[in-house]
Scaffold this motif. Structure first.
Motif, mmCIF file in Angstrom:
data_model
loop_
_atom_site.group_PDB
_atom_site.id
_atom_site.type_symbol
_atom_site.label_atom_id
_atom_site.label_comp_id
_atom_site.label_asym_id
_atom_site.label_seq_id
_atom_site.Cartn_x
_atom_site.Cartn_y
_atom_site.Cartn_z
ATOM 1 N N LEU A 35 0.680 -1.078 0.115
ATOM 2 C CA LEU A 35 0.058 0.068 -0.074
ATOM 3 C C LEU A 35 0.891 1.177 -0.028
ATOM 4 N N ALA A 36 1.920 1.105 0.682
ATOM 5 C CA ALA A 36 2.677 2.539 0.865
ATOM 6 C C ALA A 36 3.781 2.580 -0.423
ATOM 7 N N VAL A 37 4.089 1.681 -1.254
ATOM 8 C CA VAL A 37 4.628 1.680 -2.374
ATOM 9 C C VAL A 37 3.783 2.453 -3.338
ATOM 10 N N GLY A 38 2.501 2.094 -3.452
ATOM 11 C CA GLY A 38 1.198 2.453 -4.401
ATOM 12 C C GLY A 38 1.076 3.882 -4.293
ATOM 13 N N VAL A 39 1.086 4.209 -2.899
ATOM 14 C CA VAL A 39 0.712 5.827 -2.550
ATOM 15 C C VAL A 39 1.836 6.461 -2.811
ATOM 16 N N TRP A 40 3.088 6.115 -2.510
ATOM 17 C CA TRP A 40 4.423 6.782 -2.830
ATOM 18 C C TRP A 40 4.567 7.059 -4.255
ATOM 19 N N THR A 41 4.214 5.943 -5.013
ATOM 20 C CA THR A 41 4.419 5.834 -6.376
ATOM 21 C C THR A 41 3.271 7.155 -7.339
ATOM 22 N N LEU A 42 2.066 6.898 -6.524
ATOM 23 C CA LEU A 42 1.057 7.912 -7.082
ATOM 24 C C LEU A 42 1.467 9.290 -6.533
ATOM 25 N N VAL A 43 2.089 9.561 -5.313
ATOM 26 C CA VAL A 43 2.415 11.004 -4.846
ATOM 27 C C VAL A 43 3.504 11.415 -5.379
ATOM 28 N N GLU A 44 4.648 10.915 -5.283
ATOM 29 C CA GLU A 44 5.982 11.320 -5.561
ATOM 30 C C GLU A 44 6.188 11.230 -6.996
ATOM 31 N N SER A 46 3.876 11.014 -9.705
ATOM 32 C CA SER A 46 2.816 11.603 -10.367
ATOM 33 C C SER A 46 3.013 12.528 -11.520
ATOM 34 N N ASP A 47 3.981 13.240 -11.342
ATOM 35 C CA ASP A 47 4.519 14.330 -12.187
ATOM 36 C C ASP A 47 4.688 13.759 -13.495
ATOM 37 N N TYR A 48 5.240 12.461 -13.456
ATOM 38 C CA TYR A 48 5.853 11.629 -14.710
ATOM 39 C C TYR A 48 4.657 11.104 -15.541
ATOM 40 N N ILE A 49 3.510 10.951 -14.630
ATOM 41 C CA ILE A 49 2.619 10.294 -15.574
ATOM 42 C C ILE A 49 2.008 11.274 -16.681
ATOM 43 N N SER A 50 1.791 12.764 -16.464
ATOM 44 C CA SER A 50 1.463 13.595 -17.466
ATOM 45 C C SER A 50 2.545 13.928 -18.645
ATOM 46 N N LEU A 51 3.742 13.496 -18.130
ATOM 47 C CA LEU A 51 4.757 13.522 -19.357
ATOM 48 C C LEU A 51 4.609 12.229 -20.373
ATOM 49 N N LEU A 52 4.499 11.114 -19.730
ATOM 50 C CA LEU A 52 4.312 9.902 -20.392
ATOM 51 C C LEU A 52 3.261 9.850 -21.337
ATOM 52 N N ASN A 53 1.903 10.513 -21.100
ATOM 53 C CA ASN A 53 0.697 10.303 -21.933
ATOM 54 C C ASN A 53 0.273 8.837 -21.880
ATOM 55 N N SER A 60 -0.912 1.164 -12.310
ATOM 56 C CA SER A 60 -0.263 0.234 -11.640
ATOM 57 C C SER A 60 -0.264 0.704 -10.300
ATOM 58 N N ALA A 61 -0.090 1.957 -9.945
ATOM 59 C CA ALA A 61 -0.113 2.517 -8.447
ATOM 60 C C ALA A 61 -1.512 2.299 -8.012
ATOM 61 N N TYR A 62 -2.711 2.339 -8.533
ATOM 62 C CA TYR A 62 -3.966 2.103 -8.116
ATOM 63 C C TYR A 62 -4.186 0.705 -7.802
ATOM 64 N N ILE A 63 -3.557 -0.294 -8.754
ATOM 65 C CA ILE A 63 -3.441 -1.618 -8.358
ATOM 66 C C ILE A 63 -2.526 -2.145 -7.134
ATOM 67 N N LEU A 64 -1.700 -1.485 -6.881
ATOM 68 C CA LEU A 64 -0.810 -1.666 -5.772
ATOM 69 C C LEU A 64 -1.670 -1.236 -4.515
ATOM 70 N N ILE A 65 -2.222 -0.066 -4.575
ATOM 71 C CA ILE A 65 -2.974 0.424 -3.602
ATOM 72 C C ILE A 65 -4.225 -0.542 -3.233
ATOM 73 N N ALA A 66 -4.937 -0.969 -4.165
ATOM 74 C CA ALA A 66 -5.990 -1.970 -3.921
ATOM 75 C C ALA A 66 -5.685 -3.143 -3.447
ATOM 76 N N ALA A 67 -4.384 -3.813 -3.863
ATOM 77 C CA ALA A 67 -3.794 -5.134 -3.561
ATOM 78 C C ALA A 67 -3.342 -4.768 -1.887
ATOM 79 N N GLY A 68 -2.847 -3.637 -1.749
ATOM 80 C CA GLY A 68 -2.296 -3.462 -0.260
ATOM 81 C C GLY A 68 -3.662 -3.384 0.597
ATOM 82 N N VAL A 69 -4.512 -2.815 0.432
ATOM 83 C CA VAL A 69 -5.917 -3.015 1.134
ATOM 84 C C VAL A 69 -6.623 -4.036 1.395
#
Length: 257
Positions: A35-44, A46-53, A60-69
């Motif tokens: 869960l922490a890895v998923g949240v970290w990926t999404l928060v820290e 997230s800037d790169y998501i807009s660059l990669l289109n 992937s980050a949301y899947i990690l969060i859901a799996a952690g929960v």
């Protein structure tokens, strides 16, 4: 003789209870890490998501969060079932462990099949990401209303010590570069300072072969390797947990009232 048998059996049940409880603590902690890895990926990152289109990174980050929960909730159910010795809840817990384990196996097989049948589409996807990143840098960097893109590009180039999508020459066709005296953005400099991007020289700016897209790919691959190792560890824990759960259930069934 009968009294001694019941006493021994009770000790075995107590040991199983504590072993399963310890397993659930470890399982719960593993879920917390995912869960922490998923949240970290999404928060820290997230800037790169807009660059990669591409939605792959955020999905992937949301899947990690859901799996952690799910893992954390399963661990809580396991703790309750163990401490309260509820046989019906133990069955539910065992089914949940089995379902998660099967999903991990299916996901691993699908990932392997996708990787094996990726070519030549992997190269096309890689080239598409390169073009998307280069287009974003050239058309949106330091343009009105694109402050988040600008900040993300600067952060990317400084954090990964790179310049441009493929190399520093990508900035030649940048809308912003053509209207200034800079050759590259100041974030390309090894020691960033105002107008340091005027001098396009290897001693001043990063001349990394493959550019920022290669650095991003290496970063994503390293994250995937770490997640794979974590997944294997959790899968092993689940097998141990299922074994302990079955043993405890059988022990509770046989224990005299």
């Amino acid at each position: 003789m009968e009294t001694q048998r019941e006493k021994t059996h009770t000790c075995g049940t107590i040991c199983l209870k504590y072993l399963l409880f310890l397993f659930n603590i470890l399982f719960w902690l593993a879920g917390g890490v995912v869960l922490a890895v998923g949240v970290w990926t999404l928060v820290e990152k997230s800037d790169y998501i807009s660059l990669l289109n591409s939605s792959f990174y955020s999905v992937s980050a949301y899947i990690l969060i859901a799996a952690g929960v799910i893992v954390i909730m399963t661990g809580i159910i396991g703790c309750c079932a163990t401490l309260k010795e509820m046989k019906s809840l133990l069955i539910v817990y065992l089914i949940l462990l089995l379902c998660i384990f099967l999903l991990e196996i299916i996901a691993g097989v699908l990932a392997y099949i996708t990787y094996q049948h990726c070519f030549p589409f992997c190269y096309q996807l890689d080239e598409e990401l390169r073009q998307n990143l280069m287009g974003t840098m050239q058309q949106k960097y330091k343009q009105p209303g694109q402050e988040s893109i600008t900040e993300a590009v600067d952060k990317l180039q400084q954090e990964f010590k790179c310049c441009g999508s493929h190399n520093s020459s990508d900035w030649t066709d940048s809308v912003w570069i053509q209207s200034t005296q800079n050759v590259v953005p100041d974030s390309c400099c090894k020691t960033p300072s105002e107008l340091c991007g005027i001098r396009d020289h290897p001693s001043n700016i990063y001349k990394v072969e493959g550019g920022c897209i290669k650095k991003l790919e290496e970063f994503i691959l390293s994250q995937l390797y770490i997640l794979s190792a974590v997944g294997i560890g959790i899968a092993f824990l689940q097998l141990v947990g299922m074994m302990f759960t079955c043993c405890l259930y059988r022990s509770l069934e046989e224990e005299p009232y």
